[in-house]
Design a protein around this motif. Structure first.
Motif, PDB file in Angstrom:
ATOM      1  N   ARG A 102       0.912  -1.157  -0.134  1.00  0.00           N
ATOM      2  CA  ARG A 102      -0.080  -0.152  -0.026  1.00  0.00           C
ATOM      3  C   ARG A 102       0.935   1.287  -0.154  1.00  0.00           C
ATOM      4  NH1 ARG A 102      -2.945  -2.699   5.067  1.00  0.00           N
ATOM      5  NH2 ARG A 102      -0.963  -2.872   5.330  1.00  0.00           N
ATOM      6  N   SER A 103       0.584   2.208  -0.781  1.00  0.00           N
ATOM      7  CA  SER A 103       1.161   3.512  -0.842  1.00  0.00           C
ATOM      8  C   SER A 103       1.298   4.306   0.431  1.00  0.00           C
ATOM      9  CB  SER A 103       0.729   4.157  -2.152  1.00  0.00           C
ATOM     10  OG  SER A 103      -0.677   4.815  -2.075  1.00  0.00           O
ATOM     11  N   GLN A 104       0.238   4.304   1.107  1.00  0.00           N
ATOM     12  CA  GLN A 104       0.024   4.968   2.308  1.00  0.00           C
ATOM     13  C   GLN A 104       0.896   4.479   3.699  1.00  0.00           C
ATOM     14  OE1 GLN A 104      -0.699   8.379   1.776  1.00  0.00           O
ATOM     15  NE2 GLN A 104      -0.652   7.799  -0.317  1.00  0.00           N
ATOM     16  N   ALA A 105       0.976   3.242   3.440  1.00  0.00           N
ATOM     17  CA  ALA A 105       1.456   2.417   4.741  1.00  0.00           C
ATOM     18  C   ALA A 105       2.631   2.829   5.027  1.00  0.00           C
ATOM     19  CB  ALA A 105       1.221   0.985   4.499  1.00  0.00           C
ATOM     20  N   VAL A 106       3.402   2.406   6.196  1.00  0.00           N
ATOM     21  CA  VAL A 106       4.610   2.514   6.631  1.00  0.00           C
ATOM     22  C   VAL A 106       5.304   1.128   6.105  1.00  0.00           C
ATOM     23  CG1 VAL A 106       6.081   2.660   8.627  1.00  0.00           C
ATOM     24  CG2 VAL A 106       3.951   3.906   8.593  1.00  0.00           C
ATOM     25  N   LYS A 107       6.462   1.143   5.554  1.00  0.00           N
ATOM     26  CA  LYS A 107       7.081  -0.143   4.854  1.00  0.00           C
ATOM     27  C   LYS A 107       8.597  -0.028   5.273  1.00  0.00           C
ATOM     28  CE  LYS A 107       5.533   1.092   0.844  1.00  0.00           C
ATOM     29  NZ  LYS A 107       4.428   1.986   1.350  1.00  0.00           N
ATOM     30  N   ARG A 108       9.058  -1.166   5.361  1.00  0.00           N
ATOM     31  CA  ARG A 108      10.503  -1.249   5.626  1.00  0.00           C
ATOM     32  C   ARG A 108      10.981  -2.633   4.992  1.00  0.00           C
ATOM     33  NH1 ARG A 108      14.429   2.630   7.368  1.00  0.00           N
ATOM     34  NH2 ARG A 108      12.804   4.300   6.842  1.00  0.00           N
ATOM     35  N   ALA A 109      11.972  -2.708   4.707  1.00  0.00           N
ATOM     36  CA  ALA A 109      12.557  -4.159   3.961  1.00  0.00           C
ATOM     37  C   ALA A 109      13.891  -4.402   4.598  1.00  0.00           C
ATOM     38  CB  ALA A 109      12.762  -3.865   2.389  1.00  0.00           C
ATOM     39  N   ILE A 125       2.772  -1.894   7.362  1.00  0.00           N
ATOM     40  CA  ILE A 125       1.952  -1.797   8.276  1.00  0.00           C
ATOM     41  C   ILE A 125       0.999  -0.459   8.365  1.00  0.00           C
ATOM     42  CG2 ILE A 125       3.348  -3.199  10.045  1.00  0.00           C
ATOM     43  CD1 ILE A 125       4.318  -0.611  11.277  1.00  0.00           C
ATOM     44  N   ALA A 126      -0.189  -0.532   8.622  1.00  0.00           N
ATOM     45  CA  ALA A 126      -1.267   0.341   8.567  1.00  0.00           C
ATOM     46  C   ALA A 126      -2.309   0.108   9.796  1.00  0.00           C
ATOM     47  CB  ALA A 126      -1.633   0.822   7.295  1.00  0.00           C
ATOM     48  N   PRO A 127      -2.746   1.437  10.084  1.00  0.00           N
ATOM     49  CA  PRO A 127      -4.157   1.074  10.982  1.00  0.00           C
ATOM     50  C   PRO A 127      -5.148   0.495  10.568  1.00  0.00           C
ATOM     51  CG  PRO A 127      -3.137   3.355  11.312  1.00  0.00           C
ATOM     52  CD  PRO A 127      -2.199   2.541   9.873  1.00  0.00           C
ATOM     53  N   ILE A 133      -3.969  -3.374  13.761  1.00  0.00           N
ATOM     54  CA  ILE A 133      -2.770  -3.128  12.905  1.00  0.00           C
ATOM     55  C   ILE A 133      -2.875  -3.909  11.757  1.00  0.00           C
ATOM     56  CG2 ILE A 133      -0.435  -2.391  12.607  1.00  0.00           C
ATOM     57  CD1 ILE A 133      -1.924  -0.495  14.255  1.00  0.00           C
ATOM     58  N   SER A 134      -3.003  -3.704  10.379  1.00  0.00           N
ATOM     59  CA  SER A 134      -2.924  -4.723   9.333  1.00  0.00           C
ATOM     60  C   SER A 134      -1.626  -4.533   9.234  1.00  0.00           C
ATOM     61  CB  SER A 134      -3.704  -4.032   8.131  1.00  0.00           C
ATOM     62  OG  SER A 134      -3.518  -4.695   6.993  1.00  0.00           O
ATOM     63  N   PRO A 169       5.850 -22.031  -3.878  1.00  0.00           N
ATOM     64  CA  PRO A 169       5.704 -22.902  -4.935  1.00  0.00           C
ATOM     65  C   PRO A 169       6.886 -22.639  -5.947  1.00  0.00           C
ATOM     66  CG  PRO A 169       4.201 -21.262  -5.255  1.00  0.00           C
ATOM     67  CD  PRO A 169       4.980 -20.750  -3.984  1.00  0.00           C
ATOM     68  N   LEU A 170       6.614 -23.625  -7.016  1.00  0.00           N
ATOM     69  CA  LEU A 170       7.823 -23.460  -8.126  1.00  0.00           C
ATOM     70  C   LEU A 170       7.551 -22.590  -8.874  1.00  0.00           C
ATOM     71  CD1 LEU A 170       9.940 -25.276  -9.723  1.00  0.00           C
ATOM     72  CD2 LEU A 170       7.928 -25.982 -11.192  1.00  0.00           C
ATOM     73  N   GLN A 171       8.607 -21.693  -9.211  1.00  0.00           N
ATOM     74  CA  GLN A 171       8.821 -20.365  -9.854  1.00  0.00           C
ATOM     75  C   GLN A 171       7.834 -19.216  -9.124  1.00  0.00           C
ATOM     76  OE1 GLN A 171       7.747 -21.668 -14.247  1.00  0.00           O
ATOM     77  NE2 GLN A 171       9.919 -22.150 -14.585  1.00  0.00           N
ATOM     78  N   SER A 172       7.880 -19.017  -8.000  1.00  0.00           N
ATOM     79  CA  SER A 172       7.202 -18.111  -7.125  1.00  0.00           C
ATOM     80  C   SER A 172       7.966 -16.729  -7.418  1.00  0.00           C
ATOM     81  CB  SER A 172       7.101 -18.398  -5.997  1.00  0.00           C
ATOM     82  OG  SER A 172       6.353 -17.245  -5.098  1.00  0.00           O
ATOM     83  N   GLU A 173       7.184 -15.541  -7.948  1.00  0.00           N
ATOM     84  CA  GLU A 173       7.898 -14.371  -8.084  1.00  0.00           C
ATOM     85  C   GLU A 173       7.657 -13.402  -6.590  1.00  0.00           C
ATOM     86  OE1 GLU A 173       6.193 -12.181 -11.378  1.00  0.00           O
ATOM     87  OE2 GLU A 173       7.242 -13.636 -12.630  1.00  0.00           O
ATOM     88  N   GLY A 174       7.166 -14.363  -5.835  1.00  0.00           N
ATOM     89  CA  GLY A 174       7.060 -13.506  -4.403  1.00  0.00           C
ATOM     90  C   GLY A 174       5.912 -14.284  -3.447  1.00  0.00           C
ATOM     91  N   MET A 175       5.935 -14.148  -2.250  1.00  0.00           N
ATOM     92  CA  MET A 175       4.811 -14.524  -1.278  1.00  0.00           C
ATOM     93  C   MET A 175       4.530 -13.297  -0.662  1.00  0.00           C
ATOM     94  SD  MET A 175       6.539 -18.125   0.364  1.00  0.00           S
ATOM     95  CE  MET A 175       7.601 -17.420   1.081  1.00  0.00           C
ATOM     96  N   ILE A 176       3.285 -13.273  -0.285  1.00  0.00           N
ATOM     97  CA  ILE A 176       2.593 -12.177   0.554  1.00  0.00           C
ATOM     98  C   ILE A 176       1.667 -12.574   1.345  1.00  0.00           C
ATOM     99  CG2 ILE A 176       0.917 -11.649  -1.318  1.00  0.00           C
ATOM    100  CD1 ILE A 176       1.440  -8.588  -0.689  1.00  0.00           C
ATOM    101  N   GLN A 177       1.419 -12.229   2.460  1.00  0.00           N
ATOM    102  CA  GLN A 177       0.572 -12.477   3.401  1.00  0.00           C
ATOM    103  C   GLN A 177       0.055 -11.373   4.423  1.00  0.00           C
ATOM    104  OE1 GLN A 177      -1.116 -15.897   3.951  1.00  0.00           O
ATOM    105  NE2 GLN A 177      -2.348 -14.680   5.278  1.00  0.00           N
ATOM    106  N   GLU A 178      -1.317 -11.077   4.617  1.00  0.00           N
ATOM    107  CA  GLU A 178      -1.777 -10.305   5.608  1.00  0.00           C
ATOM    108  C   GLU A 178      -2.444 -10.887   6.852  1.00  0.00           C
ATOM    109  OE1 GLU A 178      -4.739  -6.315   5.563  1.00  0.00           O
ATOM    110  OE2 GLU A 178      -4.939  -8.031   4.284  1.00  0.00           O
ATOM    111  N   LEU A 179      -1.931 -10.018   8.227  1.00  0.00           N
ATOM    112  CA  LEU A 179      -2.429 -10.557   9.195  1.00  0.00           C
ATOM    113  C   LEU A 179      -2.915  -9.320  10.128  1.00  0.00           C
ATOM    114  CD1 LEU A 179       0.275 -11.551  11.751  1.00  0.00           C
ATOM    115  CD2 LEU A 179       0.718 -11.238   9.255  1.00  0.00           C
TER     116      LEU A 179
END
Length: 208
Positions: A102-109, A125-127, A133-134, A169-179
């Motif tokens: 998300r463009s308005q969320a706080v992001k770190r890598a 992360i975002a409220p 907290i999402s 999985p095989l040939q995965s360009e990325g994994m993403i999960q929300e909690l």
């Protein structure tokens, strides 16, 4: 005066068996093992050596510092930078393969090193509603890598409860999960590939 009775508690604790860890080549290990088998190692070191064994460096998992994510909402990234949590652009570069964040969320890598493989772990992360907290987690290949290593795992735990458990999985360009998490909750992220694992710990202290 009996010096044996004058030991402080720390000395008494250290008087029991102690594990020493050394880093070296396989040749160094065989040389030490040879000295041990010839009963020469204890004499050379001046201490009693009970056993000698080898472990791979990946088995020595350092305990990470717990990162307070609430500071990120206050634009305070001092602690994050100390633990190598940088901006997404600093880690992935400007040519990002469209990660779903998300463009308005706080992001770190952060770069995660697993044997000879390096991947990027991203937190977004975002409220949300009801004081929650999402938190969106993502793992992406970097550099010349097109796909994530097959069987790369992303696990998230709150205490011993498993919140997330996914595998590339095989040939995965990325994994993403929300909690969704509540202020005061602590969790840890484990990124693993075979015997190699990196752990990151977080807590959401309520902001004042």
């Amino acid at each position: 005066m009996n010096k044996e009775n004058d030991k402080n508690p720390q000395q008494e604790e250290m008087s029991s068996s102690t594990l020493f860890v050394f880093r070296g080549s396989q040749e160094d290990f065989y040389r030490i093992m040879s000295l041990f088998e010839e009963d020469k190692l204890s004499e050379l070191l001046g201490i009693e050596v009970l056993d000698v064994g080898g472990i791979v460096e990946s088995q020595l998992v350092a305990q990470p510092k717990v990162i307070n994510l609430s500071q990120w909402f206050q634009n305070n990234f001092v602690e994050a930078i100390q633990e190598a949590w940088l901006t997404v652009e600093e880690v992935l570069g400007k040519n990002i393969r469209n990660p779903a964040f998300r463009s308005q969320a706080v992001k770190r890598a952060k770069l995660i090193q697993l044997a000879e493989i390096t991947v990027a772990l991203i937190l977004d992360i975002a409220p949300a509603e009801n004081q929650e907290i999402s938190t969106i987690l993502g793992v992406y290949p970097i550099g010349s890598q097109t796909y994530l290593p097959e069987n790369l795992k992303l696990d998230v735990y709150e205490s011993e409860e498993t919140l997330v458990e996914i595998q590339a999985p095989l040939q995965s360009e990325g994994m993403i999960q929300e909690l969704f998490l509540l202020p005061g909750e602590a969790f840890r992220i484990e990124v693993s590939l075979g015997d190699f694992k990196q752990i990151e710990k977080f807590i959401l202290f309520p902001t004042r």
